[in-house]
Design a protein around this motif. Structure first.
Motif, short mmCIF file in Angstrom:
data_model
loop_
_atom_site.label_atom_id
_atom_site.label_comp_id
_atom_site.label_asym_id
_atom_site.label_seq_id
_atom_site.Cartn_x
_atom_site.Cartn_y
_atom_site.Cartn_z
N GLU A 162 0.86 -1.18 0.00
CA GLU A 162 0.00 0.00 0.00
C GLU A 162 0.90 1.24 0.00
O GLU A 162 1.88 1.31 0.74
N VAL A 163 0.57 2.23 -0.83
CA VAL A 163 1.41 3.42 -1.01
C VAL A 163 0.71 4.65 -0.46
O VAL A 163 -0.50 4.85 -0.70
N SER A 164 1.45 5.46 0.28
CA SER A 164 0.96 6.76 0.75
C SER A 164 2.01 7.82 0.44
O SER A 164 3.16 7.50 0.12
N TRP A 165 1.62 9.10 0.53
CA TRP A 165 2.49 10.21 0.13
C TRP A 165 2.60 11.25 1.23
O TRP A 165 1.63 11.50 1.97
N LEU A 166 3.80 11.84 1.31
CA LEU A 166 4.03 12.98 2.21
C LEU A 166 4.67 14.11 1.42
O LEU A 166 5.43 13.87 0.47
N TYR A 167 4.34 15.34 1.81
CA TYR A 167 4.95 16.53 1.19
C TYR A 167 5.67 17.32 2.27
O TYR A 167 5.05 17.77 3.23
N ASN A 168 6.98 17.42 2.12
CA ASN A 168 7.83 18.08 3.12
C ASN A 168 7.55 17.55 4.52
O ASN A 168 7.47 18.30 5.50
N GLY A 169 7.34 16.21 4.61
CA GLY A 169 7.14 15.55 5.90
C GLY A 169 5.70 15.51 6.38
O GLY A 169 5.43 14.87 7.39
N GLU A 170 4.77 16.14 5.67
CA GLU A 170 3.36 16.17 6.08
C GLU A 170 2.55 15.22 5.20
O GLU A 170 2.72 15.20 3.98
N TYR A 171 1.65 14.45 5.82
CA TYR A 171 0.83 13.47 5.10
C TYR A 171 -0.08 14.17 4.10
O TYR A 171 -0.70 15.21 4.41
N ILE A 172 -0.20 13.62 2.89
CA ILE A 172 -1.08 14.14 1.85
C ILE A 172 -2.35 13.30 1.82
O ILE A 172 -2.30 12.09 1.58
#
Length: 465
Positions: free
Chosen positions: A177-187
């Protein structure tokens, strides 16, 4: 009673009993109870004996097909039903008496499925084997693939104002399962009008400069037998036409013949732009200049040898998305007077405060008056090491608008320093002053060997009180 019919009925009974396997020894006149026939021993078995086994890609594994009788001929079939006969390669067989080994030097995903060891007692020369049908034994090879990110690039660029994809090629079996973060914050990609999570990346709508930064592609999985996770950080650059990095560049700068001047041109762009300097509309020739180029700026350093070097200097900044131009007018200015008063004011173990004075210049405008100083300094050991080359010296600039105190901090205690000073105005630096020598104060140096004595003195003083 018909003896002939009686004999036929008795024969039919024995025949039926034999077919059903129920004929006992008492029928034959033995008088003993029926004896149980021992079950046939399977001619094949696996070592290790398991219906299924799990391995990761690139791991090695070996399994043996063992025969009860040494003269039994066996063979391995892969999940596609093909007989494996090769004795070399990534997957091969190795024969020994009573054993047929299946060797996986490096397991791949293609190896998943049921592998079968089989024997046919009536074929391949197995005529002495007391079997009447083909025997086989199988195991299932389950293959897991460690999480990896394939050909994912860690620096990616997208065009400003367009929709774009941040690519992340996650590989693994079972699929994570894939998740994303932007500059350390969850998207949060659920019901988002900005971001969508797709199979091979993160989809971003209407990209702007605010979307530039670090994106973390995080993969995670939890199974009944194991759990793992991994991640990769991708730097996303937003492609845009150049724009000025600083707006503080003066449109007019000054220099004097015999002096030097730095003209700066700083601009941002993606891809990083190129920088070109022109003098009065033409390329700059000769040996009296140097150009220092960085990703987002270029500095033109001029040694002013004659008045023909004054004029208009144009900086051209360009990348495939656009171009900028800026003109800096270089005009002659008065050379500043050097310091006439250069003395030590006070010192500590790590600072030296200087006293610097320069008389006002006559017949020049107010803007051309001296506005500060530059001090160059080296310790005596640094001076000796550099053979007196002042290009290796540290420098500190002072401006009057920050006060009239000229302090050099972060010096070494009990150290001699060589110093020189120059005045500053809009046209550049004055000549350097003569070299002065100052020393910082001696500081307390902690000696570990004195610790026990110090502790004793403290203990005695406490006991006395």
């Amino acid at each position: 009673f018909n003896a002939k019919n009686h004999s036929f009925s008795l024969a039919l009974f024995f025949f039926a009993a034999a077919i059903l396997g129920q004929l006992d020894n008492s029928i034959r006149g033995s008088g003993s109870p029926p004896s149980a026939k021992p079950p046939a021993t399977p001619p094949l078995r696996l070592q290790p004996s398991t219906p299924s086994i799990t391995h990761f890609v690139n791991e090695s594994f070996i399994i043996f097909c063992q025969t009860v009788q040494k003269d039994i001929d066996t063979k391995w079939r892969d999940p596609r039903g093909q007989t494996r006969e090769n004795t070399k390669g990534r997957v091969h067989i190795e024969k020994k008496t009573g054993l047929l080994a299946l060797v996986f030097e490096h397991i791949s995903l293609d190896d998943r499925g049921n592998w079968t060891c089989e024997v046919n007692g009536n074929r391949n020369g197995n005529r002495n084997v007391n079997v009447e049908r083909e025997f086989l034994v199988s195991f299932e090879l389950l293959v897991n693939q460690k999480i990896s990110f394939g050909k994912t690039e860690q620096v990616q660029s997208v065009r400003e104002g367009r929709d774009a994809m941040v690519n992340c090629f996650v590989e693994g079996m079972p699929a994570p399962e894939v998740s994303w973060l932007y500059n350390g914050e969850y998207i949060n990609t659920v019901n988002s009008s900005k971001h969508s999570r797709l199979t091979n990346g993160l989809y971003i709508r209407n990209v702007s400069q605010a979307d530039a930064g670090e994106y973390t592609c995080r993969a995670m999985r939890i199974t009944p037998t194991f759990s793992d996770s991994d991640q990769i950080t991708i730097l996303l650059r937003i492609q845009h036409q150049p724009h000025w990095f600083f707006n503080e560049t003066l449109p007019v700068q000054y220099a004097y013949v015999g002096g030097a001047v730095n003209l700066s041109c700083d601009a941002m762009g993606e891809p990083p732009p190129s920088f070109t300097w022109l003098h009065n509309g033409k390329g700059i020739l000769g040996h009296n200049h140097r150009i220092f180029v960085a990703d987002y700026g270029a500095t033109l350093q001029l040694q002013i040898k004659n008045s023909t070097q004054f004029g208009d200097y144009k900086c051209k900044v360009a990348n495939p998305l656009g171009m900028l131009e800026r003109v800096i007018k270089l005009r002659p200015g008065p050379k500043p007077r050097g310091p006439t008063h250069f003395h030590l004011k006070r010192l500590t173990t790590d600072t030296i405060e200087l006293e610097l004075k320069t008389p006002r210049m006559t017949n020049v405008s107010e803007e051309m008056q001296i506005y500060g100083y530059r001090v160059a300094y080296m310790s005596d050991s640094e001076f000796k090491f550099s053979a007196g080359n002042w290009s290796y010296a540290k420098q500190r600039d002072f401006s009057f608008d920050r006060g009239q105190r000229f302090i050099l901090p972060y010096l070494e205690a009990n150290t001699t320093y060589l110093m020189r000073a120059a005045s500053r105005n809009l046209a550049g630096l004055s000549d350097w002053s003569s070299v002065k020598t100052f020393a910082t104060a001696a500081g307390f140096r902690w000696n570990p060997s004195l610790y026990s004595m110090h502790a004793l003195i403290v203990a005695l003083s406490l006991a006395w009180t």
